[in-house]
Design an enzyme around this catalytic site. Sequence first.
Site, mmCIF file in Angstrom:
data_model
loop_
_atom_site.group_PDB
_atom_site.id
_atom_site.type_symbol
_atom_site.label_atom_id
_atom_site.label_comp_id
_atom_site.label_asym_id
_atom_site.label_seq_id
_atom_site.Cartn_x
_atom_site.Cartn_y
_atom_site.Cartn_z
ATOM 1 N N HIS B 52 0.858 -1.194 0.000
ATOM 2 C CA HIS B 52 0.000 0.000 0.000
ATOM 3 C C HIS B 52 0.891 1.241 0.000
ATOM 4 O O HIS B 52 2.032 1.199 0.477
ATOM 5 C CB HIS B 52 -0.884 0.004 1.257
ATOM 6 C CG HIS B 52 -2.034 -0.953 1.193
ATOM 7 N ND1 HIS B 52 -3.064 -0.953 2.114
ATOM 8 C CD2 HIS B 52 -2.330 -1.932 0.308
ATOM 9 C CE1 HIS B 52 -3.937 -1.896 1.797
ATOM 10 N NE2 HIS B 52 -3.506 -2.517 0.718
ATOM 11 N N GLU B 54 0.940 3.900 1.801
ATOM 12 C CA GLU B 54 1.444 4.335 3.116
ATOM 13 C C GLU B 54 2.650 3.511 3.551
ATOM 14 O O GLU B 54 3.610 4.038 4.126
ATOM 15 C CB GLU B 54 0.351 4.176 4.191
ATOM 16 C CG GLU B 54 -0.932 4.937 3.914
ATOM 17 C CD GLU B 54 -1.972 4.048 3.269
ATOM 18 O OE1 GLU B 54 -1.663 3.401 2.233
ATOM 19 O OE2 GLU B 54 -3.096 4.002 3.771
ATOM 20 N N CYS B 82 -6.074 1.523 5.967
ATOM 21 C CA CYS B 82 -6.607 0.248 6.442
ATOM 22 C C CYS B 82 -5.928 -0.091 7.773
ATOM 23 O O CYS B 82 -5.049 0.631 8.234
ATOM 24 C CB CYS B 82 -6.344 -0.856 5.407
ATOM 25 S SG CYS B 82 -4.620 -1.385 5.361
ATOM 26 N N CYS B 85 -2.007 -0.477 7.631
ATOM 27 C CA CYS B 85 -1.283 0.792 7.513
ATOM 28 C C CYS B 85 -1.408 1.622 8.791
ATOM 29 O O CYS B 85 -0.435 2.228 9.245
ATOM 30 C CB CYS B 85 -1.800 1.573 6.310
ATOM 31 S SG CYS B 85 -1.419 0.758 4.743
#
Lengths: 151, 151
Positions: B52, B54, B82, B85
């Site tokens: 992801h 992040e 999410c 993260c």
Amino acid sequence: MEHEHFMLEALAEARAAAEIDETPVGAVMVREGKIIARGHNLRELCNDPTAHSEMIVIREASRVLGGWRLTDCTLYVTLEPCIMCAGTMVLARLPKLVFGAFDPRAGAAGSVIDVLTTNNFNHKVEVVGGVLAHESGMLLKEFFKDLRQRK
Amino acid sequence: MEHEHFMLEALAEARAAAEIDETPVGAVMVREGKIIARGHNLRELCNDPTAHSEMIVIREASRVLGGWRLTDCTLYVTLEPCIMCAGTMVLARLPKLVFGAFDPRAGAAGSVIDVLTTNNFNHKVEVVGGVLAHESGMLLKEFFKDLRQRK
């Protein structure tokens, strides 16, 4: 017995972490009775907050399987996962987690929070906790005792 | 205005993700008024459930700073993080998060669960949500609409 067999492999990884002054947590990923990825905590060595043993093993298993869905896999880890690692298991659609010691301070498989077996997310992970918990916990206790004595 | 300025940079990253058929989420890490890391979602390209935006930016910032504690940093991301993260932000001791669109299905900064501002963990993250939320949300909506039409 199968759980203990693979947890002993995860414990060997945890000991390898302790030998290089990393918090001793180890993990192995098992698919069809075979270890497809293994690893241990490398946060300090890699200067990487994401380098927990579970993350290393999930990333390696994804590489080995050629996809990010870890279907038919079981992850063995010596310590109850934190929220980052538990969240990653949900994202990776991991079917099953087996862990050793419970972590009353940061565990995200029930101790502080449960993100694996709730209906809040789009995937649930079957969880077995406490396998060789004493051995896993003692390894951590001895590591931190030794660390305090050296400071 | 500062938040919007850096969110526009994160949005540029999100658009770069869409161009390579990745879910359009982008992020930048800011320290002392400067971007020290930037990135976008690469899950499909890397076959990595942890890729992801992040996570990519947190890992890169740790590399740049030479340590896993992201002191004095602010993370800008186009979508509410999410649980993986958000958990990583707690581990990295991130002081502040600014996000764009809310994610009612998986958001871990309040929408489904809140792991950033509770007293459950050993660090709390200051959170500002909804900055350029419309732009970030539209980018995602258009991406998924286009994906459905192609299937």
